[in-house]
Design a protein around this motif. Structure first.
Motif, PDB file in Angstrom:
ATOM      1  N   SER A  16       0.826  -1.212   0.000  1.00  0.00           N
ATOM      2  CA  SER A  16       0.000   0.000   0.000  1.00  0.00           C
ATOM      3  C   SER A  16       0.857   1.257   0.000  1.00  0.00           C
ATOM      4  CB  SER A  16      -0.933   0.002   1.216  1.00  0.00           C
ATOM      5  OG  SER A  16      -1.833  -1.081   1.162  1.00  0.00           O
ATOM      6  N   LEU A  17       1.895   1.253   0.826  1.00  0.00           N
ATOM      7  CA  LEU A  17       2.781   2.405   0.907  1.00  0.00           C
ATOM      8  C   LEU A  17       3.551   2.602  -0.392  1.00  0.00           C
ATOM      9  CD1 LEU A  17       4.206   1.808   4.508  1.00  0.00           C
ATOM     10  CD2 LEU A  17       2.766   3.732   3.808  1.00  0.00           C
ATOM     11  N   LYS A  19       2.727   2.016  -3.410  1.00  0.00           N
ATOM     12  CA  LYS A  19       1.918   2.620  -4.467  1.00  0.00           C
ATOM     13  C   LYS A  19       1.987   4.146  -4.427  1.00  0.00           C
ATOM     14  CE  LYS A  19      -1.339  -1.233  -4.858  1.00  0.00           C
ATOM     15  NZ  LYS A  19      -2.712  -1.712  -4.589  1.00  0.00           N
ATOM     16  N   GLU A  20       2.170   4.695  -3.226  1.00  0.00           N
ATOM     17  CA  GLU A  20       2.245   6.149  -3.082  1.00  0.00           C
ATOM     18  C   GLU A  20       3.548   6.715  -3.645  1.00  0.00           C
ATOM     19  OE1 GLU A  20       1.609   7.225   1.000  1.00  0.00           O
ATOM     20  OE2 GLU A  20      -0.029   5.781   1.249  1.00  0.00           O
ATOM     21  N   TYR A  21       4.557   5.852  -3.757  1.00  0.00           N
ATOM     22  CA  TYR A  21       5.886   6.305  -4.195  1.00  0.00           C
ATOM     23  C   TYR A  21       6.226   5.879  -5.618  1.00  0.00           C
ATOM     24  CZ  TYR A  21       6.848   7.688   0.612  1.00  0.00           C
ATOM     25  OH  TYR A  21       6.812   8.304   1.837  1.00  0.00           O
TER      26      TYR A  21
END
Length: 295
Positions: A16-17, A19-21
Protein backbone atom coordinates in the motif's frame (compact mmCIF):
# COMPACT_ATOMS: atom_id res chain seq x y z
CA UNK A 1 -1.81 -15.27 14.94
CA UNK A 2 0.69 -17.32 12.99
CA UNK A 3 3.87 -15.51 12.00
CA UNK A 4 3.28 -16.03 8.28
CA UNK A 5 -0.01 -14.16 8.61
CA UNK A 6 1.72 -11.33 10.45
CA UNK A 7 4.42 -11.21 7.80
CA UNK A 8 1.77 -11.13 5.08
CA UNK A 9 0.07 -8.20 6.81
CA UNK A 10 3.38 -6.33 6.94
CA UNK A 11 3.99 -7.09 3.27
CA UNK A 12 0.49 -5.82 2.41
CA UNK A 13 1.26 -2.64 4.33
CA UNK A 14 4.41 -2.17 2.26
CA UNK A 15 2.42 -2.79 -0.94
CA UNK A 16 0.00 0.00 0.00
CA UNK A 17 2.78 2.41 0.91
CA UNK A 18 4.79 1.57 -2.20
CA UNK A 19 1.92 2.62 -4.47
CA UNK A 20 2.25 6.15 -3.08
CA UNK A 21 5.89 6.31 -4.20
CA UNK A 22 5.66 4.58 -7.56
CA UNK A 23 6.19 6.89 -10.57
CA UNK A 24 3.19 7.93 -12.64
CA UNK A 25 2.99 6.30 -16.06
CA UNK A 26 2.77 9.43 -18.18
CA UNK A 27 4.75 11.58 -20.59
CA UNK A 28 6.86 10.61 -23.60
CA UNK A 29 8.98 8.40 -21.34
CA UNK A 30 6.02 6.56 -19.78
CA UNK A 31 7.25 3.18 -21.06
CA UNK A 32 10.11 3.30 -18.59
CA UNK A 33 7.67 4.01 -15.73
CA UNK A 34 5.53 1.06 -16.86
CA UNK A 35 8.60 -1.17 -16.88
CA UNK A 36 9.69 0.06 -13.42
CA UNK A 37 6.22 -0.43 -11.99
CA UNK A 38 5.84 -3.87 -13.57
CA UNK A 39 8.70 -5.24 -11.50
CA UNK A 40 8.12 -3.04 -8.47
CA UNK A 41 4.52 -4.24 -8.14
CA UNK A 42 5.31 -7.92 -8.75
CA UNK A 43 4.96 -8.79 -5.08
CA UNK A 44 7.51 -10.71 -3.07
CA UNK A 45 8.19 -10.96 0.64
CA UNK A 46 9.13 -7.25 0.99
CA UNK A 47 11.57 -8.23 3.73
CA UNK A 48 13.96 -5.31 3.24
CA UNK A 49 11.44 -2.49 3.74
CA UNK A 50 9.88 -4.44 6.61
CA UNK A 51 13.31 -4.79 8.24
CA UNK A 52 14.03 -1.08 7.72
CA UNK A 53 10.86 -0.06 9.53
CA UNK A 54 11.24 -2.69 12.24
CA UNK A 55 14.81 -1.61 13.03
CA UNK A 56 13.55 1.93 13.58
CA UNK A 57 10.71 0.67 15.74
CA UNK A 58 12.76 -1.53 18.10
CA UNK A 59 15.08 1.33 19.02
CA UNK A 60 12.12 3.57 19.85
CA UNK A 61 12.05 5.66 16.68
CA UNK A 62 9.12 7.07 14.73
CA UNK A 63 8.42 4.60 11.91
CA UNK A 64 6.80 7.33 9.79
CA UNK A 65 10.21 8.97 9.47
CA UNK A 66 11.74 5.92 7.83
CA UNK A 67 8.99 4.96 5.37
CA UNK A 68 10.52 6.79 2.34
CA UNK A 69 13.79 4.98 2.98
CA UNK A 70 12.01 1.64 3.28
CA UNK A 71 10.32 2.22 -0.08
CA UNK A 72 13.63 3.28 -1.64
CA UNK A 73 15.26 0.09 -0.39
CA UNK A 74 12.63 -1.96 -2.22
CA UNK A 75 13.32 0.01 -5.39
CA UNK A 76 17.04 -0.74 -5.09
CA UNK A 77 16.34 -4.40 -4.44
CA UNK A 78 13.98 -4.57 -7.43
CA UNK A 79 16.52 -2.92 -9.74
CA UNK A 80 19.07 -5.55 -8.72
CA UNK A 81 16.61 -8.34 -9.54
CA UNK A 82 15.83 -6.88 -12.96
CA UNK A 83 19.52 -6.75 -13.80
CA UNK A 84 20.25 -10.17 -12.26
CA UNK A 85 17.66 -11.75 -14.55
CA UNK A 86 19.17 -10.34 -17.75
CA UNK A 87 20.66 -12.74 -20.31
CA UNK A 88 24.16 -11.39 -19.63
CA UNK A 89 23.85 -12.42 -15.97
CA UNK A 90 21.53 -15.19 -14.71
CA UNK A 91 19.35 -15.30 -17.85
CA UNK A 92 16.11 -16.08 -15.99
CA UNK A 93 12.65 -15.80 -17.50
CA UNK A 94 10.62 -16.05 -14.28
CA UNK A 95 10.66 -13.81 -11.19
CA UNK A 96 8.11 -13.75 -8.39
CA UNK A 97 5.89 -15.97 -10.51
CA UNK A 98 5.82 -13.52 -13.43
CA UNK A 99 7.76 -13.14 -16.64
CA UNK A 100 10.99 -11.26 -16.01
CA UNK A 101 11.22 -7.63 -17.04
CA UNK A 102 13.36 -8.16 -20.14
CA UNK A 103 11.00 -10.85 -21.43
CA UNK A 104 8.10 -8.35 -21.32
CA UNK A 105 9.82 -5.06 -22.19
CA UNK A 106 13.01 -6.15 -23.93
CA UNK A 107 16.59 -6.00 -22.70
CA UNK A 108 16.99 -2.31 -23.50
CA UNK A 109 14.05 -1.19 -21.36
CA UNK A 110 14.92 -3.67 -18.60
CA UNK A 111 18.41 -2.21 -18.30
CA UNK A 112 17.00 1.30 -18.23
CA UNK A 113 14.27 0.32 -15.74
CA UNK A 114 16.93 -0.97 -13.35
CA UNK A 115 18.97 2.21 -13.79
CA UNK A 116 15.85 4.34 -13.28
CA UNK A 117 14.80 2.53 -10.09
CA UNK A 118 18.24 3.02 -8.56
CA UNK A 119 18.22 6.73 -9.37
CA UNK A 120 14.60 7.16 -8.31
CA UNK A 121 15.34 5.51 -4.96
CA UNK A 122 17.88 8.20 -4.12
CA UNK A 123 15.55 10.90 -5.41
CA UNK A 124 12.91 9.64 -2.96
CA UNK A 125 15.36 9.56 -0.05
CA UNK A 126 16.83 12.97 -0.78
CA UNK A 127 13.49 14.69 -1.30
CA UNK A 128 12.37 13.36 2.09
CA UNK A 129 15.57 14.44 3.90
CA UNK A 130 16.61 17.92 2.83
CA UNK A 131 13.88 19.77 4.71
CA UNK A 132 14.20 17.83 7.98
CA UNK A 133 15.20 19.57 11.20
CA UNK A 134 18.06 17.11 11.61
CA UNK A 135 19.07 16.15 8.06
CA UNK A 136 22.41 14.76 9.25
CA UNK A 137 21.02 11.43 10.48
CA UNK A 138 19.10 11.01 7.23
CA UNK A 139 22.29 11.58 5.26
CA UNK A 140 24.05 9.01 7.44
CA UNK A 141 21.24 6.55 6.76
CA UNK A 142 21.47 7.23 3.04
CA UNK A 143 25.22 6.67 3.17
CA UNK A 144 24.64 3.25 4.73
CA UNK A 145 22.30 2.32 1.90
CA UNK A 146 24.59 3.68 -0.83
CA UNK A 147 27.63 1.89 0.58
CA UNK A 148 25.97 -1.48 1.11
CA UNK A 149 24.30 -1.49 -2.31
CA UNK A 150 27.43 -0.38 -4.16
CA UNK A 151 30.95 -1.59 -4.96
CA UNK A 152 31.69 -2.26 -1.30
CA UNK A 153 28.47 -4.22 -0.90
CA UNK A 154 25.91 -5.75 -3.24
CA UNK A 155 27.56 -4.85 -6.56
CA UNK A 156 30.97 -5.93 -5.28
CA UNK A 157 29.49 -9.28 -4.32
CA UNK A 158 27.81 -9.63 -7.71
CA UNK A 159 31.10 -8.96 -9.49
CA UNK A 160 32.92 -11.73 -7.62
CA UNK A 161 29.91 -14.02 -8.11
CA UNK A 162 30.06 -13.56 -11.89
CA UNK A 163 33.82 -14.00 -12.00
CA UNK A 164 33.52 -17.20 -9.96
CA UNK A 165 31.21 -19.01 -12.38
CA UNK A 166 32.61 -22.25 -13.77
CA UNK A 167 35.30 -22.17 -11.09
CA UNK A 168 35.84 -24.07 -7.85
CA UNK A 169 36.17 -21.36 -5.22
CA UNK A 170 37.01 -21.42 -1.52
CA UNK A 171 34.42 -21.10 1.23
CA UNK A 172 36.10 -17.81 2.17
CA UNK A 173 35.38 -16.37 -1.26
CA UNK A 174 31.84 -17.77 -1.23
CA UNK A 175 31.27 -16.07 2.14
CA UNK A 176 32.50 -12.81 0.59
CA UNK A 177 29.97 -13.20 -2.22
CA UNK A 178 27.06 -13.99 0.11
CA UNK A 179 27.99 -11.35 2.71
CA UNK A 180 28.11 -8.69 0.03
CA UNK A 181 25.64 -9.75 -2.66
CA UNK A 182 22.86 -10.58 -0.18
CA UNK A 183 23.67 -9.68 3.43
CA UNK A 184 25.14 -6.21 2.84
CA UNK A 185 21.92 -4.54 1.69
CA UNK A 186 20.06 -6.14 4.63
CA UNK A 187 22.68 -4.70 6.97
CA UNK A 188 22.39 -1.33 5.25
CA UNK A 189 18.61 -1.12 5.43
CA UNK A 190 18.49 -2.12 9.10
CA UNK A 191 21.29 0.23 10.09
CA UNK A 192 19.55 3.02 8.17
CA UNK A 193 16.29 2.37 10.00
CA UNK A 194 18.04 2.27 13.36
CA UNK A 195 20.01 5.46 12.66
CA UNK A 196 16.85 7.35 11.71
CA UNK A 197 15.30 5.96 14.91
CA UNK A 198 18.18 7.52 16.94
CA UNK A 199 19.68 4.18 17.98
CA UNK A 200 22.39 4.09 20.60
CA UNK A 201 25.71 2.57 19.47
CA UNK A 202 25.11 -0.64 21.46
CA UNK A 203 21.72 -1.08 19.80
CA UNK A 204 23.21 -0.39 16.38
CA UNK A 205 25.92 -3.01 16.93
CA UNK A 206 23.36 -5.66 17.90
CA UNK A 207 21.13 -4.85 14.94
CA UNK A 208 24.16 -5.05 12.64
CA UNK A 209 25.05 -8.53 13.89
CA UNK A 210 21.45 -9.68 13.54
CA UNK A 211 21.26 -8.32 9.98
CA UNK A 212 24.56 -9.88 8.92
CA UNK A 213 23.58 -13.29 10.30
CA UNK A 214 20.10 -13.43 8.80
CA UNK A 215 21.47 -12.11 5.50
CA UNK A 216 24.05 -14.87 5.21
CA UNK A 217 21.59 -17.49 6.42
CA UNK A 218 19.00 -16.27 3.91
CA UNK A 219 21.44 -16.84 1.05
CA UNK A 220 22.50 -20.26 2.34
CA UNK A 221 18.82 -21.26 2.44
CA UNK A 222 18.45 -19.89 -1.11
CA UNK A 223 21.35 -22.13 -2.16
CA UNK A 224 19.58 -25.10 -0.56
CA UNK A 225 16.20 -24.27 -2.10
CA UNK A 226 17.79 -24.02 -5.54
CA UNK A 227 18.41 -27.75 -5.18
CA UNK A 228 15.44 -29.04 -3.17
CA UNK A 229 12.88 -26.23 -3.54
CA UNK A 230 9.46 -26.35 -5.16
CA UNK A 231 9.41 -24.12 -8.26
CA UNK A 232 5.68 -23.44 -7.86
CA UNK A 233 6.29 -22.06 -4.35
CA UNK A 234 9.53 -20.25 -5.14
CA UNK A 235 8.08 -18.41 -8.13
CA UNK A 236 11.33 -18.88 -10.04
CA UNK A 237 13.24 -21.63 -11.76
CA UNK A 238 15.19 -24.05 -9.57
CA UNK A 239 18.52 -25.55 -10.53
CA UNK A 240 19.90 -22.31 -12.00
CA UNK A 241 23.00 -22.44 -9.76
CA UNK A 242 23.93 -25.85 -11.14
CA UNK A 243 23.05 -24.76 -14.68
CA UNK A 244 25.29 -21.68 -14.34
CA UNK A 245 28.06 -23.71 -12.67
CA UNK A 246 28.01 -21.60 -9.51
CA UNK A 247 29.72 -22.59 -6.28
CA UNK A 248 27.22 -22.70 -3.42
CA UNK A 249 27.23 -23.83 0.19
CA UNK A 250 25.73 -27.24 -0.67
CA UNK A 251 28.21 -27.77 -3.51
CA UNK A 252 31.17 -26.93 -1.26
CA UNK A 253 30.22 -28.48 2.08
CA UNK A 254 27.05 -30.51 1.44
CA UNK A 255 23.37 -30.03 2.24
CA UNK A 256 23.42 -31.17 5.87
CA UNK A 257 26.37 -29.03 6.91
CA UNK A 258 24.88 -26.05 5.05
CA UNK A 259 21.68 -26.44 7.06
CA UNK A 260 23.68 -26.66 10.34
CA UNK A 261 25.58 -23.46 9.60
CA UNK A 262 22.38 -21.64 8.67
CA UNK A 263 20.72 -22.73 11.92
CA UNK A 264 23.72 -21.59 14.00
CA UNK A 265 23.70 -18.19 12.31
CA UNK A 266 20.00 -17.77 13.04
CA UNK A 267 20.42 -18.65 16.71
CA UNK A 268 23.20 -16.07 17.05
CA UNK A 269 20.99 -13.50 15.30
CA UNK A 270 18.14 -14.16 17.73
CA UNK A 271 20.43 -13.92 20.75
CA UNK A 272 21.74 -10.59 19.52
CA UNK A 273 18.39 -8.96 18.72
CA UNK A 274 16.58 -10.29 21.79
CA UNK A 275 19.14 -8.62 24.06
CA UNK A 276 17.96 -5.15 22.94
CA UNK A 277 14.50 -5.10 24.55
CA UNK A 278 11.18 -6.93 24.70
CA UNK A 279 9.91 -5.43 21.43
CA UNK A 280 11.95 -7.73 19.20
CA UNK A 281 9.61 -10.74 18.97
CA UNK A 282 8.79 -10.03 15.33
CA UNK A 283 12.47 -9.95 14.36
CA UNK A 284 13.14 -13.11 16.36
CA UNK A 285 10.24 -14.88 14.66
CA UNK A 286 11.44 -13.57 11.30
CA UNK A 287 14.81 -15.22 11.89
CA UNK A 288 13.04 -18.54 12.47
CA UNK A 289 10.99 -18.00 9.33
CA UNK A 290 14.12 -17.47 7.23
CA UNK A 291 15.59 -20.79 8.27
CA UNK A 292 12.34 -22.71 7.86
CA UNK A 293 11.01 -21.08 4.68
CA UNK A 294 10.06 -23.06 1.62
CA UNK A 295 10.01 -20.07 -0.76
Amino acid sequence: MEFKQTLKQRANQVESLLKEYMPSEEGYQKTIMESMNYSLSAGGKRLRPILTMEACKVVGGNVEDVIPFAMAIEMIHTYSLIHDDLPALDNDDLRRGKKTNHIVYGEDMAILAGDALLNYAFEVMLSNSIDKENPNKYLKAMNEIAKTSGIYGMIGGQVVDIQSENKQISKEKLDYIHNNKTAAIIIGCMRAGAIIGDAKQEQLDKITKYAKNIGLSFQIVDDILDIVGDESKLGKKVGSDIENHKSTYPSLIGLDESKNIAYDLIQEAKDSINSINKETKFLSDLADYIIDREY
